[in-house]
Design a protein around this motif. Structure first.
Motif, mmCIF file in Angstrom:
data_model
loop_
_atom_site.group_PDB
_atom_site.id
_atom_site.type_symbol
_atom_site.label_atom_id
_atom_site.label_comp_id
_atom_site.label_asym_id
_atom_site.label_seq_id
_atom_site.Cartn_x
_atom_site.Cartn_y
_atom_site.Cartn_z
ATOM 1 N N ARG A 1 0.817 -1.209 0.000
ATOM 2 C CA ARG A 1 0.000 0.000 0.000
ATOM 3 C C ARG A 1 0.860 1.273 0.000
ATOM 4 O O ARG A 1 0.585 2.214 -0.734
ATOM 5 C CB ARG A 1 -0.927 -0.007 1.212
ATOM 6 C CG ARG A 1 -1.825 1.196 1.274
ATOM 7 C CD ARG A 1 -2.738 1.129 2.472
ATOM 8 N NE ARG A 1 -3.482 -0.106 2.489
ATOM 9 C CZ ARG A 1 -4.238 -0.498 3.521
ATOM 10 N NH1 ARG A 1 -4.303 0.249 4.590
ATOM 11 N NH2 ARG A 1 -4.908 -1.618 3.478
ATOM 12 N N GLU A 2 1.877 1.287 0.811
ATOM 13 C CA GLU A 2 2.693 2.488 0.909
ATOM 14 C C GLU A 2 3.327 2.828 -0.436
ATOM 15 O O GLU A 2 3.390 3.996 -0.832
ATOM 16 C CB GLU A 2 3.784 2.276 1.964
ATOM 17 C CG GLU A 2 4.653 3.512 2.175
ATOM 18 C CD GLU A 2 5.750 3.263 3.205
ATOM 19 O OE1 GLU A 2 6.604 4.138 3.348
ATOM 20 O OE2 GLU A 2 5.726 2.191 3.834
ATOM 21 N N GLN A 3 3.792 1.810 -1.149
ATOM 22 C CA GLN A 3 4.438 2.059 -2.433
ATOM 23 C C GLN A 3 3.418 2.466 -3.506
ATOM 24 O O GLN A 3 3.717 3.272 -4.383
ATOM 25 C CB GLN A 3 5.216 0.821 -2.878
ATOM 26 C CG GLN A 3 6.561 0.655 -2.196
ATOM 27 C CD GLN A 3 6.401 0.314 -0.720
ATOM 28 O OE1 GLN A 3 5.595 -0.551 -0.356
ATOM 29 N NE2 GLN A 3 7.147 0.995 0.128
ATOM 30 N N MET A 4 2.208 1.897 -3.440
ATOM 31 C CA MET A 4 1.172 2.302 -4.395
ATOM 32 C C MET A 4 0.790 3.758 -4.188
ATOM 33 O O MET A 4 0.600 4.515 -5.148
ATOM 34 C CB MET A 4 -0.050 1.393 -4.267
ATOM 35 C CG MET A 4 0.186 -0.007 -4.792
ATOM 36 S SD MET A 4 -1.309 -1.016 -4.891
ATOM 37 C CE MET A 4 -1.625 -1.343 -3.163
ATOM 38 N N LEU A 5 0.679 4.173 -2.934
ATOM 39 C CA LEU A 5 0.387 5.580 -2.648
ATOM 40 C C LEU A 5 1.531 6.469 -3.105
ATOM 41 O O LEU A 5 1.320 7.560 -3.651
ATOM 42 C CB LEU A 5 0.135 5.761 -1.153
ATOM 43 C CG LEU A 5 -1.150 5.139 -0.604
ATOM 44 C CD1 LEU A 5 -1.163 5.218 0.916
ATOM 45 C CD2 LEU A 5 -2.364 5.832 -1.181
ATOM 46 N N ALA A 6 2.758 5.992 -2.895
ATOM 47 C CA ALA A 6 3.917 6.764 -3.335
ATOM 48 C C ALA A 6 3.937 6.901 -4.854
ATOM 49 O O ALA A 6 4.233 7.980 -5.383
ATOM 50 C CB ALA A 6 5.198 6.092 -2.844
ATOM 51 N N ASN A 7 3.611 5.821 -5.564
ATOM 52 C CA ASN A 7 3.576 5.898 -7.023
ATOM 53 C C ASN A 7 2.587 6.970 -7.492
ATOM 54 O O ASN A 7 2.871 7.743 -8.408
ATOM 55 C CB ASN A 7 3.180 4.554 -7.618
ATOM 56 C CG ASN A 7 4.326 3.555 -7.618
ATOM 57 O OD1 ASN A 7 5.469 3.912 -7.340
ATOM 58 N ND2 ASN A 7 4.015 2.301 -7.930
ATOM 59 N N SER A 8 1.415 7.003 -6.864
ATOM 60 C CA SER A 8 0.411 8.007 -7.236
ATOM 61 C C SER A 8 0.934 9.417 -6.975
ATOM 62 O O SER A 8 0.819 10.308 -7.825
ATOM 63 C CB SER A 8 -0.880 7.773 -6.451
ATOM 64 O OG SER A 8 -1.395 6.486 -6.681
ATOM 65 N N ALA A 9 1.529 9.614 -5.819
ATOM 66 C CA ALA A 9 2.037 10.942 -5.466
ATOM 67 C C ALA A 9 3.191 11.360 -6.359
ATOM 68 O O ALA A 9 3.283 12.522 -6.790
ATOM 69 C CB ALA A 9 2.474 10.948 -4.002
ATOM 70 N N HIS A 10 4.077 10.421 -6.693
ATOM 71 C CA HIS A 10 5.255 10.759 -7.487
ATOM 72 C C HIS A 10 4.888 11.062 -8.941
ATOM 73 O O HIS A 10 5.453 11.982 -9.543
ATOM 74 C CB HIS A 10 6.274 9.620 -7.415
ATOM 75 C CG HIS A 10 6.824 9.425 -6.038
ATOM 76 N ND1 HIS A 10 7.583 8.332 -5.684
ATOM 77 C CD2 HIS A 10 6.707 10.174 -4.897
ATOM 78 C CE1 HIS A 10 7.924 8.424 -4.402
ATOM 79 N NE2 HIS A 10 7.390 9.527 -3.909
ATOM 80 N N LEU A 11 3.968 10.293 -9.502
ATOM 81 C CA LEU A 11 3.548 10.597 -10.880
ATOM 82 C C LEU A 11 2.805 11.928 -10.926
ATOM 83 O O LEU A 11 2.991 12.722 -11.854
ATOM 84 C CB LEU A 11 2.674 9.467 -11.434
ATOM 85 C CG LEU A 11 2.204 9.637 -12.882
ATOM 86 C CD1 LEU A 11 3.376 9.893 -13.831
ATOM 87 C CD2 LEU A 11 1.401 8.410 -13.327
ATOM 88 N N GLN A 12 1.984 12.194 -9.906
ATOM 89 C CA GLN A 12 1.302 13.486 -9.857
ATOM 90 C C GLN A 12 2.316 14.622 -9.727
ATOM 91 O O GLN A 12 2.182 15.677 -10.366
ATOM 92 C CB GLN A 12 0.332 13.529 -8.685
ATOM 93 C CG GLN A 12 -0.492 14.806 -8.602
ATOM 94 C CD GLN A 12 -1.477 14.927 -9.751
ATOM 95 O OE1 GLN A 12 -2.389 14.123 -9.887
ATOM 96 N NE2 GLN A 12 -1.293 15.934 -10.598
ATOM 97 N N ALA A 13 3.364 14.416 -8.938
ATOM 98 C CA ALA A 13 4.390 15.445 -8.781
ATOM 99 C C ALA A 13 5.091 15.729 -10.099
ATOM 100 O O ALA A 13 5.415 16.885 -10.422
ATOM 101 C CB ALA A 13 5.405 15.006 -7.724
ATOM 102 N N ALA A 14 5.332 14.691 -10.891
ATOM 103 C CA ALA A 14 5.977 14.883 -12.183
ATOM 104 C C ALA A 14 5.072 15.658 -13.141
ATOM 105 O O ALA A 14 5.524 16.553 -13.868
ATOM 106 C CB ALA A 14 6.344 13.527 -12.777
ATOM 107 N N VAL A 15 3.793 15.331 -13.144
ATOM 108 C CA VAL A 15 2.838 16.061 -13.980
ATOM 109 C C VAL A 15 2.776 17.522 -13.557
ATOM 110 O O VAL A 15 2.803 18.439 -14.396
ATOM 111 C CB VAL A 15 1.444 15.399 -13.899
ATOM 112 C CG1 VAL A 15 0.379 16.291 -14.547
ATOM 113 C CG2 VAL A 15 1.461 14.028 -14.559
ATOM 114 N N ASP A 16 2.695 17.763 -12.256
ATOM 115 C CA ASP A 16 2.642 19.134 -11.745
ATOM 116 C C ASP A 16 3.894 19.911 -12.138
ATOM 117 O O ASP A 16 3.821 21.078 -12.556
ATOM 118 C CB ASP A 16 2.497 19.132 -10.228
ATOM 119 C CG ASP A 16 1.161 18.555 -9.765
ATOM 120 O OD1 ASP A 16 0.265 18.395 -10.616
ATOM 121 O OD2 ASP A 16 1.038 18.270 -8.563
ATOM 122 N N ALA A 17 5.063 19.276 -12.015
ATOM 123 C CA ALA A 17 6.323 19.954 -12.331
ATOM 124 C C ALA A 17 6.380 20.343 -13.802
ATOM 125 O O ALA A 17 6.813 21.456 -14.152
ATOM 126 C CB ALA A 17 7.494 19.050 -11.967
#
Length: 602
Positions: free
Chosen positions: A77-93
């Motif tokens: 679960r922790e890694q799945m949440l991290a994947n969502s946050a990290h891909l969103q961060a890349a899109v935002d950047a």
């Protein structure tokens, strides 16, 4: 004996302790692999997202971990949440720095939205759509001026797969933009602009919605977007529609595939299609879908509908147009179609609907290939440059009428007159096929003329044969009409060489153009049409006049002089007297004949 029993008891107690220890170890192992911990990151396969900005430079995050994607661990679960946050961060950047391309590396990557991280193993309380916080139930909120691309394998196949995970009361969408719904009643909503997606797969196999289906759970859930594109993207196994994209402006979808989408729906549900395109917010909407496939989706393969069916925000009455080109569909309930369609063209698309499930197939068009709901208009189908338009008549939809038959108004006329209809299936339901190019049976022309002369008569499929024709079988759809046609002198039956009757009228056989001319000539003559004052030589200019039988010459001459028979394009606009007449020919010739009858002509 007593010692032996005690010994066995002690052995069982000892074994029980070992079993308990083993079970505890197994439980801890399962917990460890299910939930993970911060210390395991280094042992999990991971890749790093690359963000290339519009100026060609590579964006560097504060920490590479900010753009890390962990792969191949669907229940961490922790890694799945991290994947969502990290891909969103890349899109935002990428969006915040003037736009750019987010490149996702090769691998399978699992994602979970924050809302789904709570009570993961238990169904959520069922919520109505007005209670849903949209962002919490979507993985990635899309932003302007961003391209999201996957990585291709050396053989050209897709190497990047994105897998949303969750089993809750509200579905999960992988990519989302719908400010119109996210911020209702907060002024004019923005469009998502200049987004592009290419070279990856979305697989919703690990999602499941409990409680109810609400058309969400999509690979793409977009509403209001402009100048966007999709190329070489596959969406599969989603709860709802794969490509669910509403109100596009100047956008395009190419070389994409939707497979087994709508898995949580049934065939009566809305959405649940491969490509579901909504429209109706503005009059400048347009979209092209080209070279795409839609396979084994719950409802439609490719589908368009006006969103005014559902909510008052959608009031537009026109669009710049939607076109679907060179697409293929198979295994869907309906391969192509729509509801309340406007300005829609399907061009050179191929439906592989199973013919055995549909009576009266015609080429690649049958009632499971194309379906249009109520209030649909202005939509066209082309195959090899030939238009096959789905026309609406008597609240039924016909997929095989085209060209002069519709352009000159004959189809609409015979349908309005109530003298010709399409085919029915084995259950008596409309099969959406008119049969314009099908050969006209002798029974069909008798029925058509009978309907015209007896418009208020209740149809009788139990009539007994009252003619001398042995093959006018009692109890058939044509029996009563053929009885009438014989009494009226319209059908007189076949003759032997000596002029005697053979006792046959051949109701199921095709009727030639010169035989049809004779039938219509007799019909008009019996109702007072002028069959004496006309130019009997006019038809002789036809290139194939020598093929007209002696018994048909008067009828051919009259039909030609009165425009009932105008000739065809074959043999230099010849009469083609021996060719089988088609249902389309009859649809023009019958109204032309009726126009010559004094009491009906006006």
């Amino acid at each position: 004996m007593i010692k032996h029993v005690r010994f066995r008891a002690r052995g069982f107690q000892k074994a029980e302790k070992y079993i308990k220890r083993i079970l505890i170890l197994l439980f801890l192992t399962v917990v460890f692999f299910m939930y993970g911990c911060k210390g395991v990151h280094a042992e999990i396969n991971h890749e790093v997202i690359t963000v290339t900005l519009a100026d060609g430079s590579v964006y560097e995050p504060e920490s590479k971990e900010d753009f890390t994607l962990y792969q191949d661990m669907p229940y961490y679960r922790e890694q799945m949440l991290a994947n969502s946050a990290h891909l969103q961060a890349a899109v935002d950047a990428a969006s915040e720095n003037g736009g750019g391309t987010v490149t996702i590396p090769e691998g399978k990557f699992y994602f979970m939205p924050e809302k789904h991280s709570r009570n993961f193993d238990e169904p959520d309380t069922v919520l109505t759509s007005k209670h849903i916080n949209y962002i919490e139930y979507h993985i990635i909120q899309c932003k302007d001026n961003v391209t999201i691309e996957g990585t291709l394998l050396p053989d050209g196949s897709l190497g990047t797969t994105l897998l949303p995970v969750g089993s809750r009361g509200v579905p999960i969408d992988m990519f989302f933009f719908a400010e119109l719904f996210e911020k209702p009643n907060q002024g004019t909503p923005d469009y998502l602009e200049n987004n592009h997606f290419r070279n990856f797969c979305i697989d919703g196999i690990n999602t499941k919605t409990y409680g109810y289906y609400n058309a969400k759970g999509k690979g793409f859930y977009f509403c209001l977007f402009r100048d966007c594109s999709w190329d070489n993207v596959t969406v599969m196994n989603t709860d709802g529609t794969g490509f669910g994209m509403d109100c596009p402006v100047n956008s395009k979808v190419t070389n994409c595939k939707a497979v087994a989408c709508g898995k949580q729906a049934n065939t009566d549900s809305v959405g649940a299609s491969g490509f579901g395109i909504g429209f109706g917010y503005s009059n400048d909407e347009s979209l092209v879908i080209e070279n795409c496939e839609s396979l084994s989706n719950r409802k439609f393969g490719i589908f368009f509908e006006h969103q005014g069916r559902f909510t008052d925000e959608f009031q537009a009455t026109d669009s710049l147009g939607f076109e679907v080109r060179n697409c293929r569909a198979r295994g869907n309930l309906y391969d192509f179609g729509g509801e309340m369609c406007r300005n829609l063209i399907y061009r050179d698309c191929v439906s592989e609907a199973l013919y055995e499930t549909d009576p009266n197939p015609l080429g690649s068009i049958n009632r499971r290939a194309y379906y249009y709901g109520t209030q649909s208009n202005d939509y066209h189908i082309y195959e090899n440059g030939k238009e096959i338009k789905v026309w609406v008549a008597n609240k039924k939809y016909y997929t095989d009428v085209y060209g002069w038959f519709v352009e000159e108004g004959w189809f609409d006329l015979v349908m309005d007159m109530g003298i010709m209809y399409g085919y029915s299936d084995d259950q008596g339901q409309p099969a959406c096929v008119f049969g314009q190019d099908d050969g006209l049976a002798r029974a069909q022309i008798a029925v058509t003329l009978f309907r015209y002369c007896n418009p208020d008569k209740e149809w009788n499929n139990t009539a007994e044969n009252s003619t001398p024709f042995m093959d006018n079988i009692s109890g058939q759809f044509y029996t009563e009409a053929m009885n009438w046609a014989y009494k009226e002198g319209i059908f007189t039956g076949d003759r032997n060489p000596d002029g005697s009757m053979t006792g046959m009228v051949r109701p199921g056989d095709g009727i030639s153009r010169q035989e049809l001319a004779l039938v219509l000539y007799r019909f008009a003559k019996g109702r007072g049409a002028n069959v004496t004052d006309f130019d009997r030589t006019f038809y002789q200019a036809a290139s194939d006049v020598n093929l007209v039988a002696d018994w048909a010459k008067d009828a051919i001459a009259w039909c030609y002089a009165n425009g009932v028979l105008t000739g065809g394009s074959a043999a230099g606009f010849g009469l083609m007297p021996q060719d089988t007449a088609t249902r389309g020919h009859a649809g023009k010739m019958i109204p032309k004949t009726i126009a010559t009858i004094p009491q009906f002509g006006d």
